[in-house]
Motif scaffolding. Structure first.
Motif, PDB file in Angstrom:
ATOM      1  N   PHE A  84       0.826  -1.205   0.000  1.00  0.00           N
ATOM      2  CA  PHE A  84       0.000   0.000   0.000  1.00  0.00           C
ATOM      3  C   PHE A  84       0.864   1.260   0.000  1.00  0.00           C
ATOM      4  CE2 PHE A  84      -2.132   3.231   2.762  1.00  0.00           C
ATOM      5  CZ  PHE A  84      -3.073   3.649   1.847  1.00  0.00           C
ATOM      6  N   ALA A  85       1.928   1.247   0.807  1.00  0.00           N
ATOM      7  CA  ALA A  85       2.825   2.410   0.873  1.00  0.00           C
ATOM      8  C   ALA A  85       3.453   2.699  -0.485  1.00  0.00           C
ATOM      9  CB  ALA A  85       3.909   2.167   1.919  1.00  0.00           C
ATOM     10  N   GLY A  86       3.778   1.649  -1.234  1.00  0.00           N
ATOM     11  CA  GLY A  86       4.348   1.856  -2.556  1.00  0.00           C
ATOM     12  C   GLY A  86       3.335   2.331  -3.575  1.00  0.00           C
ATOM     13  N   SER A  87       2.083   1.908  -3.405  1.00  0.00           N
ATOM     14  CA  SER A  87       1.057   2.212  -4.410  1.00  0.00           C
ATOM     15  C   SER A  87       0.490   3.626  -4.292  1.00  0.00           C
ATOM     16  CB  SER A  87      -0.084   1.201  -4.323  1.00  0.00           C
ATOM     17  OG  SER A  87      -0.837   1.371  -3.139  1.00  0.00           O
ATOM     18  N   VAL A  88       0.535   4.225  -3.101  1.00  0.00           N
ATOM     19  CA  VAL A  88      -0.108   5.523  -2.881  1.00  0.00           C
ATOM     20  C   VAL A  88       0.395   6.605  -3.837  1.00  0.00           C
ATOM     21  CG1 VAL A  88      -0.385   7.435  -1.262  1.00  0.00           C
ATOM     22  CG2 VAL A  88      -0.835   5.113  -0.520  1.00  0.00           C
ATOM     23  N   PRO A  89       1.720   6.870  -3.918  1.00  0.00           N
ATOM     24  CA  PRO A  89       2.160   7.922  -4.840  1.00  0.00           C
ATOM     25  C   PRO A  89       1.828   7.608  -6.292  1.00  0.00           C
ATOM     26  CG  PRO A  89       4.045   6.724  -3.955  1.00  0.00           C
ATOM     27  CD  PRO A  89       2.855   6.306  -3.163  1.00  0.00           C
ATOM     28  N   GLY A  90       1.880   6.313  -6.671  1.00  0.00           N
ATOM     29  CA  GLY A  90       1.514   5.935  -8.031  1.00  0.00           C
ATOM     30  C   GLY A  90       0.046   6.177  -8.311  1.00  0.00           C
ATOM     31  N   GLY A 153       8.413 -14.306   0.404  1.00  0.00           N
ATOM     32  CA  GLY A 153       9.060 -13.049   0.784  1.00  0.00           C
ATOM     33  C   GLY A 153       9.450 -12.219  -0.421  1.00  0.00           C
ATOM     34  N   TYR A 154      10.123 -11.102  -0.161  1.00  0.00           N
ATOM     35  CA  TYR A 154      10.440 -10.138  -1.219  1.00  0.00           C
ATOM     36  C   TYR A 154      11.406  -9.086  -0.678  1.00  0.00           C
ATOM     37  CZ  TYR A 154       6.728  -8.298   1.662  1.00  0.00           C
ATOM     38  OH  TYR A 154       5.972  -7.952   2.749  1.00  0.00           O
ATOM     39  N   PRO A 155      12.236  -8.525  -1.558  1.00  0.00           N
ATOM     40  CA  PRO A 155      13.012  -7.335  -1.168  1.00  0.00           C
ATOM     41  C   PRO A 155      12.047  -6.148  -1.075  1.00  0.00           C
ATOM     42  CG  PRO A 155      13.950  -8.427  -3.105  1.00  0.00           C
ATOM     43  CD  PRO A 155      12.580  -8.995  -2.902  1.00  0.00           C
ATOM     44  N   ILE A 156      12.113  -5.404   0.001  1.00  0.00           N
ATOM     45  CA  ILE A 156      11.164  -4.306   0.197  1.00  0.00           C
ATOM     46  C   ILE A 156      11.286  -3.263  -0.907  1.00  0.00           C
ATOM     47  CG2 ILE A 156      10.518  -2.392   1.727  1.00  0.00           C
ATOM     48  CD1 ILE A 156      11.085  -4.175   4.088  1.00  0.00           C
ATOM     49  N   TRP A 157      12.524  -2.976  -1.336  1.00  0.00           N
ATOM     50  CA  TRP A 157      12.722  -1.960  -2.380  1.00  0.00           C
ATOM     51  C   TRP A 157      12.005  -2.354  -3.675  1.00  0.00           C
ATOM     52  CZ3 TRP A 157      14.762  -3.224  -7.078  1.00  0.00           C
ATOM     53  CH2 TRP A 157      15.510  -4.406  -7.162  1.00  0.00           C
ATOM     54  N   PHE A 158      12.047  -3.649  -4.015  1.00  0.00           N
ATOM     55  CA  PHE A 158      11.401  -4.107  -5.247  1.00  0.00           C
ATOM     56  C   PHE A 158       9.887  -4.080  -5.101  1.00  0.00           C
ATOM     57  CE2 PHE A 158       9.615  -7.379  -8.021  1.00  0.00           C
ATOM     58  CZ  PHE A 158      10.147  -6.991  -9.254  1.00  0.00           C
ATOM     59  N   ALA A 159       9.400  -4.462  -3.920  1.00  0.00           N
ATOM     60  CA  ALA A 159       7.958  -4.438  -3.668  1.00  0.00           C
ATOM     61  C   ALA A 159       7.413  -3.015  -3.787  1.00  0.00           C
ATOM     62  CB  ALA A 159       7.658  -5.013  -2.291  1.00  0.00           C
ATOM     63  N   LEU A 160       8.148  -2.037  -3.256  1.00  0.00           N
ATOM     64  CA  LEU A 160       7.714  -0.638  -3.339  1.00  0.00           C
ATOM     65  C   LEU A 160       7.713  -0.154  -4.781  1.00  0.00           C
ATOM     66  CD1 LEU A 160       9.620   0.839  -0.246  1.00  0.00           C
ATOM     67  CD2 LEU A 160       7.159   0.408  -0.442  1.00  0.00           C
ATOM     68  N   LEU A 161       8.741  -0.530  -5.543  1.00  0.00           N
ATOM     69  CA  LEU A 161       8.828  -0.116  -6.949  1.00  0.00           C
ATOM     70  C   LEU A 161       7.704  -0.743  -7.772  1.00  0.00           C
ATOM     71  CD1 LEU A 161      10.598   1.479  -8.974  1.00  0.00           C
ATOM     72  CD2 LEU A 161      11.848  -0.650  -9.396  1.00  0.00           C
ATOM     73  N   ILE A 166       1.900  -0.375 -10.155  1.00  0.00           N
ATOM     74  CA  ILE A 166       0.532  -0.893 -10.077  1.00  0.00           C
ATOM     75  C   ILE A 166      -0.426   0.203  -9.611  1.00  0.00           C
ATOM     76  CG2 ILE A 166      -0.957  -2.521  -8.838  1.00  0.00           C
ATOM     77  CD1 ILE A 166       1.439  -4.453  -8.847  1.00  0.00           C
ATOM     78  N   GLY A 167       0.015   1.013  -8.653  1.00  0.00           N
ATOM     79  CA  GLY A 167      -0.805   2.123  -8.182  1.00  0.00           C
ATOM     80  C   GLY A 167      -1.090   3.120  -9.284  1.00  0.00           C
TER      81      GLY A 167
END
Length: 274
Positions: A84-90, A153-161, A166-167
């Motif tokens: 969600f944190a990654g998708s908001v700005p997108g 699991g996942y690298p957080i940086w990749f999940a945010l990107l 997607i956002g």
């Protein structure tokens, strides 16, 4: 008559969206545009208004689904919040770009997106999961009702990107983003399928709130039509979430990807002819 049509679209969007984690917008947007613009059965429909209607609907689809998946304990809340944190700005950027699209441009880009999603759904079961992201990222575990433990699991940086992109798509076209994030969670991050769907729907719920605030501020929401769509979508989402726990969704996914492919081709042809 138009309220009956919208209620039916909302019900079907809710069922499909909750069953396979798509969010529902990928059904409502092309169906409403076609019936409203091409057939002229729904007044006042534009790319902006249908996206506004879709994102408000997805709040209630996401809420209904989330409440059900909370009971079955198939939501990874920490992952949902990171996504969600990654998708908001997108999402905010996509909603802003949306206001500059005319109907022809919207149909072209949305048609390409539908074909891409259809292709992704088609090849999903043939692709082998990628362990690299799990081995080089933040690992999580889940024990299913059969006692089997899954490591994902996942690298957080990749999940945010990934979720930023997607956002952006979600804000631009009014779809929930689940059509992209669910296959990514399964194939890249090795999420168990039911956890991927539950986590996706919680993220859809959170993202739809932000998305709706943005489109409301832009004046894109046809509030009168939400009276028909929202209750039907909420009820449909309850049905879809219940079916998710009782049946294999592969048959529905097969029908869905064929439908999306046809809608995508029609949308592109409509753009070229327009």
């Amino acid at each position: 008559m138009e309220f009956v049509i919208l209620a039916f679209i909302g019900l079907f969007s809710g069922i499909v969206g909750a069953l396979v984690g798509l969010g529902g917008g990928v059904i409502l947007v092309p169906a409403t545009l076609y019936i409203g613009v091409n057939l002229g059965l729904i007044e006042g429909i534009t790319p902006q208004s249908v996206v506004g209607l879709s994102v408000v609907m997805m709040i209630f689809i996401g809420l209904s689904s989330t409440l059900y998946y909370m009971k079955t304990k198939t939501i990874d809340y920490q992952s949902s919040l990171i996504f969600f944190a990654g998708s908001v700005p997108g999402t905010l950027l996509g909603a802003y770009v949306n206001k500059g699209l005319n109907l022809s441009s919207f149909n072209l880009y949305f048609g390409i997106l539908l074909i891409a999603i259809s292709t992704l759904l088609l090849v999903r079961k043939y692709l082998k999961p990628v362990r690299w992201f799990v081995d080089h990222g933040r690992q999580r575990t889940f024990t299913d009702n059969r006692g089997e433990t899954h490591v994902f699991g996942y690298p957080i940086w990749f999940a945010l990107l990934l979720t930023f992109g997607i956002g952006f798509i979600s804000g631009l076209f009014g779809i929930g983003g689940g059509s992209i994030i669910v296959p990514a969670m399964i194939l890249l991050f090795l999420f168990p399928p039911h956890v991927a769907v539950g986590t996706s729907m919680f993220m859809v719920f959170l993202s739809a709130i932000v998305n709706s605030i943005t489109h409301i501020s832009l004046g894109n929401v046809p509030w009168l039509y939400t009276i028909a769509v929202v209750p039907a979508a909420y009820f449909g989402a309850r049905i879809g979430a219940s079916l998710n726990q009782k049946m294999k969704s592969e048959t529905l996914v097969t029908a869905l990807r064929i439908t999306l492919l046809l809608l995508g081709v029609r949308s592109i042809i409509s753009s070229l002819l327009g």
